[in-house]
Design a protein around this motif. Structure first.
Motif, short mmCIF file in Angstrom:
data_model
loop_
_atom_site.label_atom_id
_atom_site.label_comp_id
_atom_site.label_asym_id
_atom_site.label_seq_id
_atom_site.Cartn_x
_atom_site.Cartn_y
_atom_site.Cartn_z
N LYS A 12 0.82 -1.21 0.16
CA LYS A 12 0.03 0.01 0.10
C LYS A 12 0.96 1.21 -0.08
CE LYS A 12 -3.98 2.16 1.96
NZ LYS A 12 -4.88 2.03 3.26
N ALA A 13 0.54 2.41 -0.80
CA ALA A 13 1.25 3.51 -0.87
C ALA A 13 0.18 4.91 -0.68
CB ALA A 13 1.98 3.51 -2.27
N GLY A 14 -0.72 4.66 -0.13
CA GLY A 14 -1.59 5.76 0.20
C GLY A 14 -2.99 5.60 -0.40
N ASP A 15 -3.40 6.63 -0.55
CA ASP A 15 -5.00 6.68 -1.26
C ASP A 15 -4.89 7.85 -2.50
OD1 ASP A 15 -6.44 4.70 0.17
OD2 ASP A 15 -6.30 6.09 1.88
N VAL A 16 -5.73 7.69 -3.44
CA VAL A 16 -5.91 8.70 -4.25
C VAL A 16 -7.31 9.29 -4.43
CG1 VAL A 16 -6.14 7.28 -6.13
CG2 VAL A 16 -5.25 9.55 -6.49
N GLU A 17 -7.65 10.53 -4.76
CA GLU A 17 -8.94 10.93 -5.09
C GLU A 17 -9.42 10.84 -6.41
OE1 GLU A 17 -12.51 12.14 -3.27
OE2 GLU A 17 -10.80 12.17 -2.04
N LEU A 18 -10.64 9.92 -6.60
CA LEU A 18 -11.08 9.96 -7.88
C LEU A 18 -12.45 10.73 -8.33
CD1 LEU A 18 -11.11 6.29 -8.30
CD2 LEU A 18 -9.30 7.59 -9.04
N ASP A 19 -12.35 11.34 -9.48
CA ASP A 19 -13.51 12.25 -9.75
C ASP A 19 -14.53 11.47 -9.92
OD1 ASP A 19 -15.24 14.20 -11.14
OD2 ASP A 19 -13.38 15.15 -12.02
N GLU A 20 -15.75 11.74 -9.19
CA GLU A 20 -17.00 10.94 -9.36
C GLU A 20 -17.63 11.17 -10.83
OE1 GLU A 20 -19.78 11.52 -6.35
OE2 GLU A 20 -18.27 10.95 -4.83
N GLY A 21 -17.37 12.35 -11.32
CA GLY A 21 -17.78 12.66 -12.83
C GLY A 21 -17.25 11.72 -13.76
N ILE A 22 -16.26 11.04 -13.45
CA ILE A 22 -15.54 10.01 -14.42
C ILE A 22 -15.54 8.68 -14.30
CG2 ILE A 22 -13.36 9.49 -15.46
CD1 ILE A 22 -12.58 12.35 -15.39
N TYR A 23 -15.53 8.57 -12.73
CA TYR A 23 -15.32 6.82 -12.28
C TYR A 23 -16.67 6.56 -11.59
CZ TYR A 23 -10.50 7.64 -13.47
OH TYR A 23 -9.27 7.74 -13.90
N ALA A 24 -17.84 7.33 -11.46
CA ALA A 24 -18.96 6.94 -10.66
C ALA A 24 -20.05 6.91 -11.73
CB ALA A 24 -19.14 7.79 -9.50
N LEU A 25 -20.10 6.93 -12.90
CA LEU A 25 -21.30 6.82 -13.91
C LEU A 25 -21.81 5.49 -13.98
CD1 LEU A 25 -19.59 9.02 -16.76
CD2 LEU A 25 -21.04 9.68 -14.65
N PRO A 26 -23.14 5.73 -14.28
CA PRO A 26 -23.80 4.15 -14.42
C PRO A 26 -23.42 3.51 -15.51
CG PRO A 26 -25.23 6.18 -14.92
CD PRO A 26 -24.20 6.62 -14.34
N GLU A 27 -23.53 2.29 -15.43
CA GLU A 27 -23.13 1.33 -16.53
C GLU A 27 -24.44 1.68 -17.86
OE1 GLU A 27 -21.87 -2.54 -16.91
OE2 GLU A 27 -21.42 -2.64 -14.87
N ARG A 28 -23.92 2.00 -19.11
CA ARG A 28 -24.31 2.23 -20.09
C ARG A 28 -23.97 1.22 -21.44
NH1 ARG A 28 -26.91 7.20 -20.92
NH2 ARG A 28 -27.43 6.17 -23.04
N ALA A 29 -24.65 0.05 -21.32
CA ALA A 29 -24.32 -0.95 -22.57
C ALA A 29 -24.25 -0.14 -23.91
CB ALA A 29 -24.99 -1.92 -22.31
N ASP A 30 -25.37 0.56 -23.89
CA ASP A 30 -25.91 1.13 -25.38
C ASP A 30 -24.49 2.22 -25.81
OD1 ASP A 30 -26.57 2.85 -23.21
OD2 ASP A 30 -27.80 4.10 -24.49
N ILE A 31 -24.04 2.85 -24.78
CA ILE A 31 -23.06 3.82 -25.23
C ILE A 31 -21.78 2.98 -25.47
CG2 ILE A 31 -21.46 5.60 -24.25
CD1 ILE A 31 -24.33 6.65 -24.88
N LEU A 32 -21.27 2.05 -24.81
CA LEU A 32 -20.14 1.46 -24.83
C LEU A 32 -20.35 0.53 -26.23
CD1 LEU A 32 -19.84 -0.22 -21.38
CD2 LEU A 32 -18.37 1.60 -22.31
#
Length: 206
Positions: A12-32
């Motif tokens: 372990k080397a600490g923690d990092v903050e993730l942008d929710e606007g990039i990493y917390a979106l709902p799954e969209r199979a149609d977009i993918l």
């Protein structure tokens, strides 16, 4: 939202903050699906080609009499119903690329990243620096991390030793940040991002 940062030795080397606007979106199979189809269509060479009636070698003289021959009233021998004749409506050299709005492409990449994180298949590494380009050493490190099939994305430039060592390992791909794409992310079981990649992707997708 936070994510744990690991080293190549699985420490372990600490923690990092993730942008929710990039990493917390709902799954969209149609977009993918739209983005993957666009990617693969753009990748096609489109060099398929067959000879048409005007391109095959053959006579243009009438084969037989117009009447009284007991067969069809054939003209030239280069028509498609004859053996070695030209093909009607066959494939021609063309581009298979289609248009896809930039907003959809960006949303597709965000959705792919969010999907990996939601399914527990996203790992953040402090860096991807190797002192020597030895495949044996890298395989040992990947074993500690529990990685078999993985895509590694580094910053603007990938560590040369890491790239050389990984090139001999099956099911392991390495890309710089600018090469990050939906198809390769979805194809790999695990997605491994360096802290440099996280920063670059955040700037690119914000």
């Amino acid at each position: 939202m936070k994510a744990e940062v690991l080293t190549l030795d699985a420490k372990k080397a600490g923690d990092v903050e993730l942008d929710e606007g990039i990493y917390a979106l709902p799954e969209r199979a149609d977009i993918l699906q739209r983005v993957v189809v666009w990617q693969l269509a753009k990748r096609r060479a489109g060099t398929h080609k067959v000879l048409t009636r005007g391109e095959v070698a053959g006579t243009t003289k009438r084969i037989g009499k117009q009447k009284g021959g007991g067969t069809a009233r054939h003209g030239a021998g280069k028509v498609s119903q004859f053996r070695s004749g030209g093909r009607a409506f066959g494939p021609v050299v063309r581009s298979h690329a289609t248009n896809l709005p930039k907003k959809i492409r960006t949303l597709g990449l965000k959705t792919a990243l969010s999907s990996k994180l939601a399914n527990g298949n996203l790992i953040v590494l402090e860096n991807m620096d190797l002192k020597e380009a030895k495949t044996k050493d890298l395989k040992a490190k990947l074993s500690k991390l529990g990685l078999v099939n993985a895509l590694f994305i580094d910053g603007a430039e990938v560590n040369r030793n890491f790239l050389l060592a990984a090139s001999n390992i099956p099911y392991v791909d390495v890309l710089p940040t600018q090469g990050a794409n939906v198809y390769d992310i979805l194809r790999a079981d695990k997605l491994v991002l360096s802290k440099a990649a996280l920063e670059s992707l955040t700037e690119r997708l914000k």
